[in-house]
Design an enzyme around this catalytic site. Structure first.
Site, mmCIF file in Angstrom:
data_model
loop_
_atom_site.group_PDB
_atom_site.id
_atom_site.type_symbol
_atom_site.label_atom_id
_atom_site.label_comp_id
_atom_site.label_asym_id
_atom_site.label_seq_id
_atom_site.Cartn_x
_atom_site.Cartn_y
_atom_site.Cartn_z
ATOM 1 C CG ASN A 151 50.701 49.848 37.959
ATOM 2 O OD1 ASN A 151 50.496 50.853 38.619
ATOM 3 N ND2 ASN A 151 49.725 49.140 37.423
ATOM 4 C CB SER A 228 46.506 46.569 47.816
ATOM 5 O OG SER A 228 46.550 47.218 49.079
ATOM 6 C CD GLU A 247 42.542 51.207 39.151
ATOM 7 O OE1 GLU A 247 42.138 50.032 39.374
ATOM 8 O OE2 GLU A 247 43.684 51.470 38.768
ATOM 9 C CG LEU A 248 40.443 49.667 45.480
ATOM 10 C CD1 LEU A 248 39.437 49.204 46.526
ATOM 11 C CD2 LEU A 248 41.647 50.323 46.147
ATOM 12 C CB CYS A 281 44.924 48.019 37.077
ATOM 13 S SG CYS A 281 45.937 48.933 38.254
ATOM 14 C CD GLU A 375 45.301 43.179 41.247
ATOM 15 O OE1 GLU A 375 45.227 43.989 40.307
ATOM 16 O OE2 GLU A 375 45.296 43.523 42.446
#
Length: 472
Positions: A151, A228, A247-248, A281, A375
């Protein structure tokens, strides 16, 4: 156009290739090499050998390389932006904004390279410390595996490479399968900036093949991953004693309690929900509005949403383009259908326009609906009313995620209560949770991950503290 792997400062043709297609029009834009186990081994070995060279560079030398990278990206800003437009269908104006942030991130890293230091420790405060002098110093970990998402492929890569090189580490970079072109361009720029051969290696291919090898190899001292939850959990389980930063996922919420300008807040929420089609995110996914403001807010947000332009990411006017993969569009569509069948109402959007999904506002959504509790990572936002302040706090916290949250209130006491009570890594007062600048600490709690990014904070994660004591 056939691309090559970047290993030990050389561009190497792959043994196998796959087509890379534009998410917007499905046109083939490149042939991408698929690294095999031998090539991953070569990349790790190369980074391991270069670790000594990077460690011996002075802070000034590291800083000058990163400064040069920042300058080179600035010179090629439009070329870099067009790579984003092509490989992940990021609308041109959003792509330009990402490149501007990338330039700034490497600039921060260049500055941080000169600030890495330890501290004196008053060991003589202890009874047996008399006649001794103690201090700490920070040292590089060695080889870092960086696994990056689709992203923000330039800037989130910068958040891994910049601090790693500032601290004197080397990196094996595995970019997302859909966004390798930005990684190859980044490698070219570092090569031109004078980064020692082997300090950066870029390998593309299947995540399972490459990822497992990186995570389990003993020469890799840290894995930094953005992606993810399931993949992040797998990395954590396999990494052993390696340092890990994850960083999920996120499910970012906003509380709108009291405001001076409701229209401005509605416009900002529309921006936060639908920027890059919600594939952010910290995209605004849930909005909780005080019940007396609810109807007016929904109307104003819908008006701003209807003004957004859908279409070709190459157009200067486009606000929203295609999601990264058709399967993601199918998923969003099914989640909206589930919610509507459960009693939710679509205020605007809810349909496809070719490969683009319309920005969608849903109201009266159940907490248990997928679109509310998972999410979304798409152009959809839920808006629900609340009666009491305590209820709003509870609704935000009722999530398996906890990256950032936004709170709009004119009451300073409530603002500080939100800071204390919200179970998230960052609380943004009087703005949306999508706010981020690249020198702030960034990272979540619960299923949103472990560790912090933000250049200074990443440097801390990517260095080892060594204690030294002198007997005088």
């Amino acid at each position: 156009m056939k691309k090559k792997l970047f290993i030990n400062g050389k561009w190497i043709e792959g043994k196998e290739y796959e087509e890379l297609r534009s998410p917007y029009d499905q046109q083939v834009i490149a042939q991408i090499p698929l690294a095999d186990k031998q090539e991953v081994e070569e990349a790790i070995s190369s980074a391991h050998r270069a670790a000594k060279v990077m460690r011996e560079l002075t802070p000034l030398e590291r800083s000058e390389i990163l400064e040069k990278v920042s300058d080179l990206i600035k010179e090629r800003a439009e070329e870099c932006a067009m790579i984003l437009v092509s490989e992940n269908a990021k609308p041109l104006k959003a792509a330009r904004a990402e490149i501007a942030r990338t330039i700034e991130t490497y600039k921060f890293a260049a500055e941080e390279a000169k600030r890495i230091h330890g501290e004196t420790v008053p060991v003589d405060a202890a009874k047996n410390g008399k006649g001794r002098f103690g201090f700490t110093k920070r040292e590089p970990l060695g080889v870092i595996a960086a696994i990056t998402p689709f992203n923000f492929p330039f800037n989130l890569t910068a958040h891994k490479l910049g601090p790693a090189f500032a601290a004197g580490n080397t990196v094996v970079l595995k970019p997302a399968s859909q966004t390798p072109l930005s990684a190859f361009m980044t490698a070219k720029i570092f090569e031109e900036a004078g980064l020692p051969a082997g300090a950066l290696n870029v390998i593309t291919g299947k995540g399972r093949t490459i990822g497992d090898q990186l995570v389990t190899d003993a020469r890799i001292k840290m894995v930094t991953f953005t992606g993810s939850v399931p993949v992040g959990l797998g990395i954590k389980e396999k990494a052993g004693l390696k340092r890990v930063t994850l960083e999920l996922g996120s499910n970012a919420a906003v509380i709108i309690d009291s405001v001076d300008d409701l229209d401005a807040v509605a416009a900002r929420c529309a921006e936060g929900a639908f920027n890059f089609a919600g594939q952010v995110c910290i995209s605004v996914q849930r909005i909780y509005v005080k019940e007396e403001l609810f109807e007016e807010f929904v109307e104003k947000m819908a008006n701003h949403t209807k003004e957004l332009v859908l279409g070709d990411p190459k157009s200067e006017e486009t606000d929203i383009s295609a999601l990264i993969h058709p399967a993601e569009t199918d998923r969003i569509e099914s989640w909206i259908k589930e919610s509507v069948e459960g009693g939710a109402t679509i205020i605007c959007g809810g349909k496809r326009e070719g490969t683009v999904f319309q920005p969608t506002i849903l109201v009266n959504v159940k907490e248990t609906d997928s679109i509310s509790c998972k999410e979304a990572f798409g152009p959809v936002v839920t808006v629900n009313p609340f009666k009491t302040w305590d209820e709003a706090i509870r609704l935000v916290n009722k999530s398996e995620y906890g990256l950032q949250a936004g709170v709009y209130t004119t009451n300073i006491q409530k603002a500080f209560q939100a800071v204390d009570r919200l179970e998230v890594g960052g609380v943004i007062i009087n703005d949306i949770p999508s706010f981020r600048v690249d020198n702030m600490p960034y990272g979540g709690v619960k299923n949103s991950g472990v560790g912090k990014e933000g250049v200074k904070y990443s440097v801390e994660e990517m260095t080892e503290v060594k204690f030294v004591a002198f007997k005088l």
